[in-house]
Design an enzyme around this catalytic site. Sequence first.
Site, PDB file in Angstrom:
ATOM      1  N   THR A 170       0.821  -1.211   0.000  1.00  0.00           N
ATOM      2  CA  THR A 170       0.000   0.000   0.000  1.00  0.00           C
ATOM      3  C   THR A 170       0.862   1.272   0.000  1.00  0.00           C
ATOM      4  O   THR A 170       0.693   2.147  -0.851  1.00  0.00           O
ATOM      5  CB  THR A 170      -0.892   0.010   1.263  1.00  0.00           C
ATOM      6  N   VAL A 171       1.781   1.365   0.950  1.00  0.00           N
ATOM      7  CA  VAL A 171       2.569   2.594   1.069  1.00  0.00           C
ATOM      8  C   VAL A 171       3.604   2.690  -0.061  1.00  0.00           C
ATOM      9  O   VAL A 171       3.829   3.768  -0.621  1.00  0.00           O
ATOM     10  CB  VAL A 171       3.267   2.671   2.448  1.00  0.00           C
TER      11      VAL A 171
ATOM     12  N   ALA B  93      13.359  20.213  -3.739  1.00  0.00           N
ATOM     13  CA  ALA B  93      14.563  19.549  -3.225  1.00  0.00           C
ATOM     14  C   ALA B  93      15.836  20.041  -3.904  1.00  0.00           C
ATOM     15  O   ALA B  93      16.931  19.887  -3.369  1.00  0.00           O
ATOM     16  CB  ALA B  93      14.432  18.045  -3.398  1.00  0.00           C
TER      17      ALA B  93
ATOM     18  N   LYS C 203       6.868   1.699  12.832  1.00  0.00           N
ATOM     19  CA  LYS C 203       6.832   2.152  14.233  1.00  0.00           C
ATOM     20  C   LYS C 203       7.170   1.036  15.197  1.00  0.00           C
ATOM     21  O   LYS C 203       7.797   1.280  16.233  1.00  0.00           O
ATOM     22  CB  LYS C 203       5.472   2.742  14.606  1.00  0.00           C
TER      23      LYS C 203
ATOM     24  N   GLU D  71       9.269   9.864   9.497  1.00  0.00           N
ATOM     25  CA  GLU D  71       8.053  10.684   9.595  1.00  0.00           C
ATOM     26  C   GLU D  71       6.796   9.845   9.400  1.00  0.00           C
ATOM     27  O   GLU D  71       5.759  10.089  10.026  1.00  0.00           O
ATOM     28  CB  GLU D  71       8.106  11.816   8.557  1.00  0.00           C
TER      29      GLU D  71
ATOM     30  N   VAL E 259       4.607   7.691  12.501  1.00  0.00           N
ATOM     31  CA  VAL E 259       3.622   8.202  13.450  1.00  0.00           C
ATOM     32  C   VAL E 259       2.638   9.114  12.730  1.00  0.00           C
ATOM     33  O   VAL E 259       3.042  10.088  12.090  1.00  0.00           O
ATOM     34  CB  VAL E 259       4.293   8.978  14.599  1.00  0.00           C
TER      35      VAL E 259
ATOM     36  N   ILE F 286       0.579  13.371   8.617  1.00  0.00           N
ATOM     37  CA  ILE F 286       0.732  14.562   9.465  1.00  0.00           C
ATOM     38  C   ILE F 286       2.210  14.723   9.809  1.00  0.00           C
ATOM     39  O   ILE F 286       2.806  13.794  10.336  1.00  0.00           O
ATOM     40  CB  ILE F 286      -0.067  14.416  10.776  1.00  0.00           C
TER      41      ILE F 286
ATOM     42  N   GLU G 152      -7.961  -4.578  10.100  1.00  0.00           N
ATOM     43  CA  GLU G 152      -7.390  -5.746   9.437  1.00  0.00           C
ATOM     44  C   GLU G 152      -8.088  -7.022   9.884  1.00  0.00           C
ATOM     45  O   GLU G 152      -8.816  -7.038  10.872  1.00  0.00           O
ATOM     46  CB  GLU G 152      -5.892  -5.814   9.758  1.00  0.00           C
TER      47      GLU G 152
ATOM     48  N   LYS H  95       3.664   4.092  18.632  1.00  0.00           N
ATOM     49  CA  LYS H  95       3.785   5.492  18.212  1.00  0.00           C
ATOM     50  C   LYS H  95       3.989   6.405  19.418  1.00  0.00           C
ATOM     51  O   LYS H  95       4.806   7.336  19.379  1.00  0.00           O
ATOM     52  CB  LYS H  95       2.544   5.898  17.416  1.00  0.00           C
TER      53      LYS H  95
END
Lengths: 444, 444
Positions: free
Chosen positions: B13-14, B33, B105, B129, B132, B136, B190, B205
């Site tokens: 997914t990520v 960048a 995490k 980043e 957590v 955000i 899940e 987290k």
Amino acid sequence: MKPIQVGLLGIGTVGSGTFAVLQRNQQEIARRAGRGIEIAMVADLDVERARAIVGEQIQVVNDARAVIANPDIDVVVELIGGYGIAKALVLEAIAAGKHVVTANKALLAVHGTEIFQAAHDKGVVVAFEAAVAGGIPIIKALREGLSANQIQWVAGIINGTTNFILSEMRDKGLDFDVVLKEAQRLGYAEADPTFDIEGVDAAHKATILSAMAFGIPVQFDKAYVEGITQLAAADIKYAEQLGYRIKLLGITKRTDKGVELRVHPSLIPAKRLIANVEGAMNAVLVQGDAVGATLYYGKGAGSEPTASAVIADLVDIVRLIDADPAHRVPPLAFQSHTLAAAAGALPVLPMAEVVTSYYLRIRVADEAGVLAQITSLIAGANISIDAVLQREADEIGGEGIAQTDLIILTHDTREGDMDAALARIQALPSVLAPITRIRKEELN
Amino acid sequence: MKPIQVGLLGIGTVGSGTFAVLQRNQQEIARRAGRGIEIAMVADLDVERARAIVGEQIQVVNDARAVIANPDIDVVVELIGGYGIAKALVLEAIAAGKHVVTANKALLAVHGTEIFQAAHDKGVVVAFEAAVAGGIPIIKALREGLSANQIQWVAGIINGTTNFILSEMRDKGLDFDVVLKEAQRLGYAEADPTFDIEGVDAAHKATILSAMAFGIPVQFDKAYVEGITQLAAADIKYAEQLGYRIKLLGITKRTDKGVELRVHPSLIPAKRLIANVEGAMNAVLVQGDAVGATLYYGKGAGSEPTASAVIADLVDIVRLIDADPAHRVPPLAFQSHTLAAAAGALPVLPMAEVVTSYYLRIRVADEAGVLAQITSLIAGANISIDAVLQREADEIGGEGIAQTDLIILTHDTREGDMDAALARIQALPSVLAPITRIRKEELN
């Protein structure tokens, strides 16, 4: 390592907060920064007051240029404010090779291009977290935290004075003038509140956010600015009945044609988190194409909240002070040399080209056919109506005619088309007073 | 300059979101960048699916070690998850001199000390980043944006699954089991939801946030962890009547004695902004001594929101890739060599030493004197009562005894004292069922 040497220009509310927080948290801050941060020199016209704040150990002068000229000073913190002397001093500090931290949104919104260019040429940093939304790290979030995103829009409650006034008007059902006086008495509004209540301060901040969101130069002169002085308690009440709150928003949005940059009172759905930001608090909502909506909330002003942002900038500078400037984050998030070209592709749009929806309050004679007349003029301008709230007659006018408020919510339309329709409606004999028009943002 | 070369370990997914956002926003990201970011190699056990996502131009392998061994790869992005193989691969990537970005995490909360030490020794970055609160930028805010502050506490809704379940339980008055099934059907939970509903994911987290807030090592083993499986619809309803919402909060707080680190359902005042964070959204509230309270809100999970955080880390790495490591921000906000000593001064407190207030629901026989008995036991333990809600009898039990719920809110007290008082109350013959105890946080 020797602590980094900081010179303060101006030690009023924010300056004294910066001094106090640096003193109180010096160990904590050095544990983060890897090096101490020390205020070594302060310039203020009121030397005695300044000395009473900082004590005998720190050099106090009344001439800001003595701070800039001091070769021991690494960073100059400009807390004077305004476009005048502050501009000269910031440019002189840059020319002297000092890094600069400033809370001065007016200066950056108007002269940012010149200042950032000078800093770039000299290889120094101009940092300004404190310039927008006080202690909320919105500059860092937008510039670094969301760097993966194409930013779609930013909408913020970025002026605490006006948000305090609007919160009080809603809570207590009072009119603007009454609440303004209360805000002045409580210290939430200045003796001359013009910049706040007319939206100018919010527009300065929105201008900076707009440049950082879209990679364009600061263009305050192209911002549309409308304050809250014309808002009536009745509009706040009607908005409430329709499920909305009225907030002064700074809005900047990317569209196919260019960038919207505008500050004005806005109806926003009461169920949105940002609609529930009350009192003098600030909040900024950012919509990115990957992350979706993120919101940043906190105190937008005050001594230590603003100092928190000033010191965060100092810590960033400490980390990179002897690094190649290529390692630094560009001040407006995008590489400086790309800004001007982007301005060509993304011009700031005139207000007539902005697309939004509207709340209209029309004072009419309570006669048969008036609603039909008005709605047909709106439909004729290709504006689609979302909702109509027709009140019972509430007053008998001078000529014995019953009067009422007609409230109309529209769907999205071009502001220019709305202007034209409103001119025609205003000319109707049955329309008895100037029409109130407030923009409406769904923020989704 | 040649784009920075990134290797992905895992393209679920990520990973697929990261690929898609880097493709779509490549120009925008490079404008920020100052250099392109290119996924050059992907490792996934399902090579065919990986190839279908990234196309023919990018090398796809089934062996993560081939990515780590590739000398052209600058940064390894670990998106496998878990403590097992992911730990070995992250340590191998570090040993190979690669910078690492991870969303893991669990890995950092449990093995962070070892991993950050290895990265420090090798002079590479481990950025997280995405670990957590998804998109955000809370890691950056806490680490850099609030660096002036002594952080006093952090309280966050940092697990979207449980917040979705609690929102649905409140909206629809349904019990936990029913809503869990709905959440699984909708993809918010899940198939094996244990880590989410038992609070373990939130505790991972919170452990990371705790270390960054107070400059101590990650200490997941000392976290108190309680999930939402025991929550009844009745408690949500009673809380509502008392002006509270129930949220699963990750809380970490600095006290004179040490650091509280705990995850459990909490009553919070309904008027707080964070109480109105609904559905699968996340929000983190941070209290700093200078800035006061700031709140960060957005999507805490999902493909592109999490990718937004992964890419922000990549942009940070691009900026500093050839800089001296001294210029980098320490991973846990404080200089690494200071963490262990701080852990001595700020130990994580056992739950019995935590001070908070409580909501108690006690099922009692509806007889004269029961309320007096219970309140005198509470007073005897030096616990002060804030409010009592006594219901009408709602059921006749097996022996013909009328039953009712007695709801008590207390002021702050030591958890150990509350445990002792509850044991005595539970032993009363007129207490008919296990007492429900939910902690209450005013968050002010």
